[in-house]
Design an enzyme around this catalytic site. Structure first.
Site, PDB file in Angstrom:
ATOM      1  N   ASP A   1      50.445   6.396   8.516  1.00  0.00           N
ATOM      2  CA  ASP A   1      50.042   7.807   8.404  1.00  0.00           C
ATOM      3  C   ASP A   1      50.233   8.291   6.975  1.00  0.00           C
ATOM      4  OD1 ASP A   1      49.892   7.683  11.138  1.00  0.00           O
ATOM      5  OD2 ASP A   1      51.813   8.707  11.454  1.00  0.00           O
TER       6      ASP A   1
HETATM    7  N1  URA Z   1      53.857   5.074  13.859  1.00  0.00           N
HETATM    8  C1  URA Z   1      53.557   6.314  13.404  1.00  0.00           C
HETATM    9  O1  URA Z   1      53.708   7.311  14.107  1.00  0.00           O
HETATM   10  N2  URA Z   1      53.113   6.428  12.143  1.00  0.00           N
HETATM   11  C2  URA Z   1      52.947   5.378  11.315  1.00  0.00           C
HETATM   12  O2  URA Z   1      52.541   5.566  10.177  1.00  0.00           O
HETATM   13  C3  URA Z   1      53.257   4.109  11.805  1.00  0.00           C
HETATM   14  C4  URA Z   1      53.711   3.980  13.081  1.00  0.00           C
END
Ligand code: URA
Length: 232
Positions: free
Chosen positions: A103
């Site tokens: 993310d």
């Molecule tokens: N899980 C999440 O919520 N975000 C990420 O970036 C990776 C795994």
């Protein structure tokens, strides 16, 4: 492969630079000066050197980056900072992509490659590649909630997560090891027990660990050992 193609593929010289370098005797193949840039060579067998320095060859690019916060793992998202913007021109020019996504608000280890086959295998649910994340939470995580999450929890969209491992390092912090990677999975998992992820950083992908010497936004090529771990 043609000698000039080898030089362009490895990003060492352009085709015309290679032709000139060959004429001046700066290029050797297995120690022999080659003045014709159109000759065929085998990059897996021959040692190609430029100005006396052997050029290493890999068919594909494999990079580890310490992704900074605020960047997206996408090749094209108008108005966003892209992780690929952090690469040099040579690697930007290749058809690279990230192996899975983090993310915008997650930092840490991402692998960037143009080897679609190995990336596909590494992401396939069949192979259960484990990824480790360090998290901090808004609220303390109870033992009961930790067990619920470890056993698999139903998310809002009805999906039940696969078993995972959580190693608390404090009431609101710890490591979580997952072998799957659904959209926003860790954030949604903690939300399912009425908690909230404050920070999230990935520190390993399979047997590959994030290199601590890389600060946010820095990257390096994977070592040969890391490449074989990635392809395993
Ligand atoms: N899980 C999440 O919520 N975000 C990420 O970036 C990776 C795994």
């Amino acid at each position: 492969m043609r000698l000039d193609k080898f030089f362009t593929q490895t990003g060492t010289l352009t085709r015309s630079q290679c032709a000139k370098a060959a004429k001046t005797g700066a290029i050797t193949v297995d120690g022999i000066i080659i003045r014709d840039a159109s000759v065929n060579i085998d990059p897996d067998k021959n040692v190609i050197a430029y100005n006396g320095e052997a050029i290493s060859y890999s068919e594909f690019v494999y990079i580890m980056m310490n992704k900074p916060l605020g960047y997206v793992c996408s090749n094209d998202e108008p108005g966003e900072l892209l992780v690929f913007d952090l690469l040099d021109e040579k690697n930007k020019r290749k058809d690279v992509f990230t192996v899975g996504r983090l993310d915008k608000a997650t930092s840490g280890l991402i692998i960037i490659t143009d080897d679609g086959k190995s990336a596909h295998a590494a992401l396939s649910p069949k192979h259960h590649v484990e990824k480790t994340y360090v998290y901090t939470l808004a609220e303390p995580l109870s033992e009961q909630d930790r067990i619920k999450l470890e056993n698999g929890i139903e998310l809002k969209d009805g999906y039940t997560t696969k078993p995972c491992k959580i190693i608390p390092t404090g009431e609101k912090s710890g490591k979580i090891i997952l072998s799957e990677g659904k959209y926003h999975q860790i954030r949604r998992m903690f939300a399912a027990v009425s908690n909230k992820v404050e920070t999230l950083e990935r520190i390993s992908f399979g047997d590959i660990q994030l290199d601590n010497s890389l600060s946010y936004g820095q990257w390096r090529s994977l070592t040969d050992e890391e490449i074989s771990k990635f392809k395993k």
